[in-house]
Design a protein around this motif. Sequence first.
Motif, PDB file in Angstrom:
ATOM      1  N   SER A 230       0.827  -1.211   0.000  1.00  0.00           N
ATOM      2  CA  SER A 230       0.000   0.000   0.000  1.00  0.00           C
ATOM      3  C   SER A 230       0.858   1.257   0.000  1.00  0.00           C
ATOM      4  CB  SER A 230      -0.922  -0.011   1.217  1.00  0.00           C
ATOM      5  OG  SER A 230      -1.629   1.205   1.324  1.00  0.00           O
ATOM      6  N   ILE A 231       1.956   1.244   0.762  1.00  0.00           N
ATOM      7  CA  ILE A 231       2.843   2.407   0.825  1.00  0.00           C
ATOM      8  C   ILE A 231       3.509   2.650  -0.524  1.00  0.00           C
ATOM      9  CG2 ILE A 231       5.009   3.236   1.816  1.00  0.00           C
ATOM     10  CD1 ILE A 231       4.156   1.999   4.459  1.00  0.00           C
ATOM     11  N   ILE A 232       3.996   1.585  -1.150  1.00  0.00           N
ATOM     12  CA  ILE A 232       4.648   1.727  -2.458  1.00  0.00           C
ATOM     13  C   ILE A 232       3.653   2.205  -3.509  1.00  0.00           C
ATOM     14  CG2 ILE A 232       5.793   0.460  -4.312  1.00  0.00           C
ATOM     15  CD1 ILE A 232       7.081  -1.310  -2.210  1.00  0.00           C
ATOM     16  N   GLU A 312      10.665  17.699  -2.959  1.00  0.00           N
ATOM     17  CA  GLU A 312      11.616  16.799  -3.614  1.00  0.00           C
ATOM     18  C   GLU A 312      12.537  16.150  -2.580  1.00  0.00           C
ATOM     19  OE1 GLU A 312      12.837  14.752  -6.716  1.00  0.00           O
ATOM     20  OE2 GLU A 312      11.621  16.530  -7.140  1.00  0.00           O
ATOM     21  N   LYS A 313      12.984  16.903  -1.605  1.00  0.00           N
ATOM     22  CA  LYS A 313      13.840  16.355  -0.558  1.00  0.00           C
ATOM     23  C   LYS A 313      13.100  15.318   0.268  1.00  0.00           C
ATOM     24  CE  LYS A 313      16.665  17.719   3.417  1.00  0.00           C
ATOM     25  NZ  LYS A 313      17.119  18.854   4.270  1.00  0.00           N
ATOM     26  N   ALA A 314      11.828  15.587   0.571  1.00  0.00           N
ATOM     27  CA  ALA A 314      11.035  14.615   1.323  1.00  0.00           C
ATOM     28  C   ALA A 314      10.869  13.322   0.542  1.00  0.00           C
ATOM     29  CB  ALA A 314       9.666  15.216   1.663  1.00  0.00           C
ATOM     30  N   LEU A 315      10.664  13.417  -0.765  1.00  0.00           N
ATOM     31  CA  LEU A 315      10.547  12.220  -1.596  1.00  0.00           C
ATOM     32  C   LEU A 315      11.846  11.418  -1.594  1.00  0.00           C
ATOM     33  CD1 LEU A 315       8.616  13.699  -4.656  1.00  0.00           C
ATOM     34  CD2 LEU A 315       7.775  11.928  -3.128  1.00  0.00           C
ATOM     35  N   GLN A 316      12.964  12.087  -1.707  1.00  0.00           N
ATOM     36  CA  GLN A 316      14.250  11.396  -1.722  1.00  0.00           C
ATOM     37  C   GLN A 316      14.540  10.723  -0.379  1.00  0.00           C
ATOM     38  OE1 GLN A 316      17.049  14.397  -2.916  1.00  0.00           O
ATOM     39  NE2 GLN A 316      16.327  14.459  -5.028  1.00  0.00           N
ATOM     40  N   GLU A 317      14.228  11.399   0.710  1.00  0.00           N
ATOM     41  CA  GLU A 317      14.449  10.800   2.024  1.00  0.00           C
ATOM     42  C   GLU A 317      13.540   9.597   2.240  1.00  0.00           C
ATOM     43  OE1 GLU A 317      13.918  13.868   4.851  1.00  0.00           O
ATOM     44  OE2 GLU A 317      15.836  14.868   4.416  1.00  0.00           O
ATOM     45  N   PHE A 318      12.299   9.691   1.753  1.00  0.00           N
ATOM     46  CA  PHE A 318      11.393   8.547   1.876  1.00  0.00           C
ATOM     47  C   PHE A 318      11.902   7.356   1.069  1.00  0.00           C
ATOM     48  CE2 PHE A 318       7.933   6.184  -0.153  1.00  0.00           C
ATOM     49  CZ  PHE A 318       7.345   5.604   0.958  1.00  0.00           C
ATOM     50  N   HIS A 321      14.755   5.833   2.925  1.00  0.00           N
ATOM     51  CA  HIS A 321      14.287   5.159   4.137  1.00  0.00           C
ATOM     52  C   HIS A 321      13.632   3.825   3.799  1.00  0.00           C
ATOM     53  CE1 HIS A 321      12.141   5.697   8.282  1.00  0.00           C
ATOM     54  NE2 HIS A 321      12.800   4.566   8.190  1.00  0.00           N
ATOM     55  N   LEU A 322      12.800   3.801   2.761  1.00  0.00           N
ATOM     56  CA  LEU A 322      12.128   2.559   2.401  1.00  0.00           C
ATOM     57  C   LEU A 322      13.118   1.526   1.872  1.00  0.00           C
ATOM     58  CD1 LEU A 322       9.520   0.999   2.149  1.00  0.00           C
ATOM     59  CD2 LEU A 322       9.134   2.055  -0.086  1.00  0.00           C
ATOM     60  N   THR A 343      13.585  -0.369  -5.134  1.00  0.00           N
ATOM     61  CA  THR A 343      14.929   0.212  -5.180  1.00  0.00           C
ATOM     62  C   THR A 343      15.382   0.434  -6.616  1.00  0.00           C
ATOM     63  OG1 THR A 343      15.489  -0.910  -3.109  1.00  0.00           O
ATOM     64  CG2 THR A 343      17.316  -0.093  -4.454  1.00  0.00           C
ATOM     65  N   PHE A 344      15.153  -0.548  -7.476  1.00  0.00           N
ATOM     66  CA  PHE A 344      15.517  -0.385  -8.886  1.00  0.00           C
ATOM     67  C   PHE A 344      14.635   0.671  -9.564  1.00  0.00           C
ATOM     68  CE2 PHE A 344      17.303  -4.716  -8.327  1.00  0.00           C
ATOM     69  CZ  PHE A 344      18.588  -4.457  -8.778  1.00  0.00           C
ATOM     70  N   TYR A 345      13.379   0.786  -9.109  1.00  0.00           N
ATOM     71  CA  TYR A 345      12.450   1.762  -9.704  1.00  0.00           C
ATOM     72  C   TYR A 345      12.903   3.195  -9.424  1.00  0.00           C
ATOM     73  CZ  TYR A 345       8.177   4.528 -10.256  1.00  0.00           C
ATOM     74  OH  TYR A 345       7.267   5.490 -10.601  1.00  0.00           O
ATOM     75  N   VAL A 346      13.309   3.457  -8.178  1.00  0.00           N
ATOM     76  CA  VAL A 346      13.695   4.832  -7.822  1.00  0.00           C
ATOM     77  C   VAL A 346      15.128   5.138  -8.224  1.00  0.00           C
ATOM     78  CG1 VAL A 346      12.069   4.863  -5.904  1.00  0.00           C
ATOM     79  CG2 VAL A 346      14.445   4.159  -5.498  1.00  0.00           C
TER      80      VAL A 346
END
Length: 387
Positions: A230-232, A312-318, A321-322, A343-346
């Motif tokens: 759900s989070i992803i 953008e910084k919040a997205l990168q930190e998330f 973290h994930l 991980t490969f997606y981001v």
Amino acid sequence: MLPESQSSSRSDFLRRLRRALWIQHFFGVSSIFIYANGKCRIQLTRPAIIVTIFTALYLLIAWLVLVRNEELCLYWKHADMLGLFFYFIIAETILALACYTFYIFSAFWRPSQTSLAQCWEILVVKITTFPNLYNRTVNTTVVFRIFWSWVIVLSLAFIVSLPTMVLKSPLELMHDINHFMFFFMRMFTYLAQGTICATFGFFAMLVRSLIRELQAVLHYGVMSSQAIRSIIQLYRHICQIINCFCTVYGWILLLIFFEHFIIITDRSFFAIRMYRLSPVLNMADILGMLGTWALPLIINDFLLTGSCAAAEKALQEFEKHLCNHGQLYEDNEELAFMVTSFTFYVAEQKPRFRILNALNLDLALLYAMFGIISAYLTVFLQFSPVE
């Protein structure tokens, strides 16, 4: 059925969101209207009213110039004294009205407005259903306060400060009725630009708040496969919404930054040049001119790029973290596979907030613009005659 507290929080959020988006709708640069139930619809009434009003104003200006023999746009008595600066003012007025025409007609483009309406609906659903899914509430109070402070500061600048400075100027640039009409229309376009930037920054701040709460959910430790999935999925929906917003607002934001670049460069150059040439003007006059014309635009651009950079910084930190969170699921093949795929997606993702998929909406863009302005001023002032 939602608990009473969650239902009250949802209705309060929707009421404040409707007020915030109504500002953009008021200036005719958006046809999206949010109802009390969170559904978005396209209403072309307000943009049509603005088009009618501006058409009537243009016709009235034509009648004043052709029949009443008024001088068009500005009082040409001071054209020789101001020189090139006088024609730059006319060029700025034409550019502002031309850009505003593009903003209005973009509000009539139903496919893009429909996409934005769907994005707002999805974002509203994600924020209002967040407490049910993760037992946490997305705090949007600060976001609304920043948005309204943003709008109020720009409104005071373009309704009070700037007209006061122009009307009290010793140089009489507005003499006939159509001169004041053009000035009013130009201030209206700047307010519309401010609401566009404030709404986009408001969206970015909502995304940041949502991501921050989503990141806080991961601090609980080990989670079920359904929760991770759900989070992803929520993360990917947010990225799709950001991409849609940047696509629709791409040309609009590019025109706004270009117009701000022209105005800041023009005002800075002529303020410095008049200070060097005129014995009457002092530093207070120059700072007052720059403060009323350039400072509101700089504040607006800083808030816009800053809010996008924070999101953008919040997205990168998330994402980080994930990805690190996946170490907790080494014994669960399904969860480990999901986190590894994420991980490969981001890993191949570019910055999300981009103009026309080319310019990153961050503070680096603003610093680059100021660097170009400084380079232009250096060249122009170097070859500008002092006497």
